[in-house]
Design an enzyme around this catalytic site. Structure first.
Site, PDB file in Angstrom:
ATOM      1  N   GLY A 147       0.824  -1.206   0.000  1.00  0.00           N
ATOM      2  CA  GLY A 147       0.000   0.000   0.000  1.00  0.00           C
ATOM      3  C   GLY A 147       0.860   1.259   0.000  1.00  0.00           C
ATOM      4  N   ARG A 156      -7.739  -3.102  -2.068  1.00  0.00           N
ATOM      5  CA  ARG A 156      -7.671  -1.997  -1.096  1.00  0.00           C
ATOM      6  C   ARG A 156      -8.058  -0.664  -1.735  1.00  0.00           C
ATOM      7  NH1 ARG A 156      -2.233  -2.568   2.166  1.00  0.00           N
ATOM      8  NH2 ARG A 156      -3.287  -1.004   3.434  1.00  0.00           N
ATOM      9  N   ASP A 189      -0.193  -0.693  13.083  1.00  0.00           N
ATOM     10  CA  ASP A 189       0.381  -1.939  12.564  1.00  0.00           C
ATOM     11  C   ASP A 189       0.670  -2.951  13.676  1.00  0.00           C
ATOM     12  OD1 ASP A 189       0.228  -0.961  10.003  1.00  0.00           O
ATOM     13  OD2 ASP A 189       2.303  -0.269   9.941  1.00  0.00           O
TER      14      ASP A 189
END
Ligand code: S3P
Length: 453
Positions: free
Chosen positions: A100, A128, A320
């Site tokens: 990403g 995504r 994350d």
């Protein structure tokens, strides 16, 4: 497809040096590739994600000279010679793999070029949402074409003469902030991003490092167009998001201690330390030096962990780390609540669903919400078959859970770990040394060696 099998931990390494920071490595490759001259990047993370970015910059005219390799990890030092921010049109579409950061940040750079580029990715990346970068870049004058309502990859970007904008981020995303700031480097005048909640500031820091002028006024970050990054050598610190796996393994092991060396300690990334401190872990960190990004050694002493609530403005700082913090919650006393984390649903996989499902398979009671989950801590974990959905952080979080489970934990498709942590399995092997110090796979003494020697 690779399989990783994990059993209850047997031994504890005294220290681990994690590979380079993923976010900073992407940005180092991009800025070096847009700079005018030669930049030596040291401590680069040669994961699949970051190599996609490096290859993209190479395809657009930067020269890459490999300098050093680390056994079991890959290329960690290279020289990148850029020829300014006006890049060369690549010969074909750019492969962004699973990344990403590659596709969203490159979108910002490509918005300012005078050519059309196509970018594609793997099955997960192709699902995504890219609308979050397409919208502001279209406002600035670029044409971003993608698939469906969410403007998914493959993307086609036609750069334009850009105009500066003031853009308020609709979601807490450093990738969107960075895409707009990068495009702002190609627009005349001042481009401003307003971030209602602070997100990681690596783009801002790397702009300073490469001599690109920018400004912060409250929560507004502005960059001035027309600047050429000045080639400046950079040393990338270790990734705190990778260190987080070992932090939790140590924090949940009473009487054990581990030191993680040369970890990036940028305050927009150290939320995981604050959460573990709140849960009762003992952590000391020493800032050893700060070459653009703060970094240091972190020592964790394990104990009995207590449940906590993770939410609000803290979320972007631990985004994350939430899968491994959910595992910490399962190992703690009491119920841990993760909330305000809807963004987890649009990561490499839906991380709320993936964490909840795999924790349940290991014997944990979890209630799933649209924006988070509640984890009932203290259950005895048992080994299970883990479905990773090709998500590196799900694979590693459950490898750590496996260290605390009875029986065997089987992680199918563990090759996805190379997305962010090449060498993870070698580091994990240190937890299985027998009395004579032997590990099931060789423990590597990681001394960088010049490429080709
Ligand atoms: C990143 C930002 C975060 C993070 C990702 C890396 C970056 O994504 O989850 O792993 O390098 O800017 P979002 O911007 O989508 O929150």
């Amino acid at each position: 497809m690779a399989t990783l099998k994990v059993r209850k931990l047997k031994s504890f390494p005294a220290e681990i040096s994690v590979p380079g920071d993923k976010s900073i490595s992407h940005r180092a490759a991009m800025f070096a590739g847009m700079a005018d001259g030669r930049t030596v990047i040291e401590g680069f993370l040669p994961s699949e994600d970051c190599l996609c970015t490096l290859k993209a910059m190479e395809a657009m005219g930067a020269e890459v000279e490999p300098l050093e390799e680390l056994e079991g990890v890959g290329l960690v030092k290279m020289a990148v010679t850029g020829h300014g921010p006006r890049l060369k049109a690549p010969a074909g579409p750019i492969d962004c793999g699973n990344s990403g950061t590659t596709i969203r940040l490159l979108s910002g750079i490509l918005a300012g070029q005078d050519f059309t580029t196509e970018m594609f990715g793997d099955a997960s990346l192709s699902k995504r949402p890219m609308k979050r970068v397409a919208d502001p870049l279209a406002l600035m004058g670029a044409r971003v074409e993608g698939q469906g309502e969410k403007i998914c990859a493959p993307l086609k970007i036609t750069g334009g003469p850009l105009q500066p904008v003031t853009y308020t981020l609709p979601m807490a995303s450093a990738q969107v902030k960075s895409a707009v700031l990068l495009a702002g480097m190609f627009a005349p005048g001042k481009t401003t991003v307003i971030e209602p909640v602070a997100t990681r500031n690596h783009t801002e820091r790397i702009m300073s490092h490469f001599g690109v002028k920018w400004l912060r006024e409250g929560n507004a970050i502005s960059v001035y167009g027309g600047q050429t990054p000045r080639a400046t050598d950079i040393v990338v610190p270790g990734d705190i998001s990778s260190a987080a796996f070992w932090m939790v393994a140590a924090a949940a092991s009473p009487g054990q201690q581990i030191t993680l060396k040369n970890v990036g300690l940028n305050p927009t990334r150290t939320g995981v330390i604050n959460v573990l401190l709140r849960m009762g872990a003992q952590i000391t960190s020493f800032e050893t030096d700060s070459r653009g990004e703060p970094r240091g050694n972190v020592t964790i002493t394990g104990g009995e962990l207590n449940a906590t609530v993770i939410g609000g403005a803290e979320i972007p700082n631990v985004i994350d780390e939430l899968p491994i913090l959910a595992v910490a919650g399962a190992l703690a006393r009491g119920n841990t609540l993760i909330k305000d984390a809807r963004e987890l649903r649009v990561k490499e996989t839906d991380r709320i669903a993936a964490v909840a499902e795999n924790l349940r398979r290991m014997g944990v009671t979890v209630t799933e919400f649209e924006d988070g989950m509640e984890i009932v801590g203290g259950a005895r974990l048992h080994g299970a078959e883990i479905t990773t959905y090709h998500d590196h952080r799900i694979a590693m979080a459950f490898a750590i859970a496996g260290l605390f489970a009875e029986g065997e934990t089987v992680i199918e498709g563990s090759e996805c770990i190379n997305t962010s942590y090449p060498g993870f399995e070698h580091d994990l092997a240190m937890f299985f040394r027998n009395e004579t110090g032997e590990a099931p796979i060789p423990v590597l003494t990681r001394v960088p060696r010049p490429v080709g020697k």
